[in-house]
Enzyme design. Structure first.
Site, PDB file in Angstrom:
ATOM      1  N   SER A 208      -0.332  -0.327   4.750  1.00  0.00           N
ATOM      2  CA  SER A 208      -1.631  -0.099   5.026  1.00  0.00           C
ATOM      3  C   SER A 208      -2.118  -1.270   5.849  1.00  0.00           C
ATOM      4  CB  SER A 208      -2.318  -0.298   3.847  1.00  0.00           C
ATOM      5  OG  SER A 208      -3.458   0.352   3.766  1.00  0.00           O
ATOM      6  N   HIS A 350      -1.899   6.446  -1.585  1.00  0.00           N
ATOM      7  CA  HIS A 350      -1.790   5.285  -0.964  1.00  0.00           C
ATOM      8  C   HIS A 350      -0.926   4.059  -1.674  1.00  0.00           C
ATOM      9  CE1 HIS A 350      -3.193   2.768   2.305  1.00  0.00           C
ATOM     10  NE2 HIS A 350      -3.582   1.782   1.256  1.00  0.00           N
TER      11      HIS A 350
HETATM   12  C1  GCU Z   1      -8.993  -0.254   2.938  1.00  0.00           C
HETATM   13  C2  GCU Z   1      -9.157  -0.127   4.610  1.00  0.00           C
HETATM   14  C3  GCU Z   1      -7.717   0.619   5.040  1.00  0.00           C
HETATM   15  C4  GCU Z   1      -6.469  -0.163   4.712  1.00  0.00           C
HETATM   16  C5  GCU Z   1      -6.479  -0.449   3.298  1.00  0.00           C
HETATM   17  C6  GCU Z   1      -5.326  -1.205   2.914  1.00  0.00           C
HETATM   18  O1  GCU Z   1      -8.775   1.092   2.386  1.00  0.00           O
HETATM   19  O2  GCU Z   1      -9.994   0.695   4.625  1.00  0.00           O
HETATM   20  O3  GCU Z   1      -8.074   0.559   6.839  1.00  0.00           O
HETATM   21  O4  GCU Z   1      -5.531   0.331   5.452  1.00  0.00           O
HETATM   22  O5  GCU Z   1      -7.626  -0.801   2.835  1.00  0.00           O
HETATM   23  O6  GCU Z   1      -4.596  -2.123   3.321  1.00  0.00           O
HETATM   24  O7  GCU Z   1      -4.857  -1.012   1.491  1.00  0.00           O
END
Ligand code: GCU
Length: 374
Positions: A208, A350
């Site tokens: 992420s 995610h």
């Molecule tokens: C948020 C953000 C993302 C990122 C995520 C994370 O959702 O909007 O861009 O990748 O956090 O780091 O889990």
């Protein structure tokens, strides 16, 4: 050809419009031009590389994992005009190794609970036992030890040490993702100094926000032989033009400290950005690159992550290699790979899971052990 590919800035045309004629023009050449565009417009410029004051200390060496690994706790210290910094990290090295081993480095933004150096808690987020069992060293560092993940006016972490406090902040000054990428390179410096590690075979992994970081670190620091970007989405692997879910405006508003200030000019104006994220992936060529997505991760947008990898292929080809070798997105849970690039779409949310790691390790077994670096 997917229509979205036609909208992208041309990887193989110089800024003056001329075509890149051959691999000779890539590096030094067009690669530097693209890298500079990312520094100027997206991630910012780091004011320092390896500080002359950098020192490495090993604090402790302990037998762990029922005698299968040695755990080293280390720290990297450095000084800047703003004071002294310290980046601790942990390294597990398989004990039965008879020669230097390849390594996986995880950049961790989720706290030590998910990457417990004492292994009281074992999580799929960092399955160090599995990594060691497959014959790799497993290293991890925490992002907050480099720079805090909050908008603190760039006073703390490495920004506080190296940025000039007196001047107004330049539009292309590094953000927090640039700082974390810098930290990954310092860990690479330390691994290069460790005779137990095959530093020509180091894979950098991030999930992420740190999946974005792993890509930016790999784009700048060509010592990393393999980059893994898991669910990295907006301003990570995913193409920005035509992206669903999170867009540049969302990310800049919610995380104003992640990127260079210049990036905010592109809020809602993706088409005007002189780069797109396939160009970031192409900066990793001809090295190994693995991108992974998850079916429920609409915010990151799996289709845009996959298409970006497809769009990076021409640079792998220019350099005489196959990238992913297909433009057909696989079904969930069917990992695919070409000569140098790999991809999978995991069923689920995610996250970074044992399944993801099994795929990274299988790709590394096939590609990193016989990597292009030899
Ligand atoms: C948020 C953000 C993302 C990122 C995520 C994370 O959702 O909007 O861009 O990748 O956090 O780091 O889990």
């Amino acid at each position: 050809m997917n229509d979205r590919l036609r909208e992208l800035p041309n990887l193989l045309a110089w800024e003056n419009g001329e075509q890149v004629a051959s691999s000779v023009d890539w590096s030094p050449g067009r690669r530097d031009e693209i890298l500079d565009l990312f520094r100027e417009h997206v991630y910012g410029r780091a004011p320092v590389e390896r500080p002359a004051s950098m020192r490495l200390r090993t604090h402790e060496t302990t037998d762990m994992m029922n005698g299968r690994a040695v755990r080293k706790t280390l720290s990297i210290t450095y000084e800047g005009p703003g004071g002294q910094g310290e980046l601790p990290f942990v390294l597990f090295v398989p004990k039965e190794a008879t020669k230097p081993v390849p390594a996986f480095v995880l950049i961790n933004n989720r706290g030590t609970g998910l990457a417990d150096p004492d292994r009281q808690r074992v999580e799929g987020f960092w399955p160090a036992e599995l990594i060691v069992e497959k014959g790799y060293a497993a290293a991890v560092f925490q992002v907050e030890d480099v720079d805090p993940d909050e908008h603190d006016g760039f006073r703390n972490g490495v920004h506080g040490l190296f940025d000039s406090p007196d001047e107004d902040r330049a539009g292309d000054a590094w953000g927090t993702i640039g700082a974390w990428a810098w930290g990954a390179s310092r860990v690479m410096d330390a691994l290069e100094a460790d005779p137990a590690i095959d530093a020509k075979r180091v894979a950098l992994v991030g999930h992420s926000r740190v999946g974005k970081t792993a890509l930016w670190a790999g784009a700048q620091d060509e010592r990393f032989a393999m980059i893994v970007s898991n669910n990295s989405g907006c301003t990570g692997a995913a193409l920005s033009r035509g992206k669903k879910g999170e867009q540049i405006e969302h990310i800049n508003k919610q995380f104003p400290h992640w990127f260079a200030d210049n990036y905010k000019q592109y809020n809602g104006r993706e088409a005007e950005l002189p780069v797109d994220q396939h160009m970031l992936l192409a900066l990793i060529a001809p090295r190994l690159l693995y991108v992974s997505s998850a079916t429920e991760d609409a915010w990151a947008d799996p289709a845009s992550e996959f298409l970006s990898l497809v769009a990076a292929e021409p640079v792998y080809q220019l350099l005489g290699h196959e990238g992913l070798g297909t433009d057909v997105m696989p079904e969930p849970d069917v990992p695919i790979s070409g000569e140098t690039c790999g991809y999978h779409l995991r069923t689920g949310d995610h996250d970074l899971t044992t399944y993801d790691w099994q795929c990274f390790l299988a790709f590394a077994d096939a590609r990193l052990r016989n990597s292009l670096n030899e």
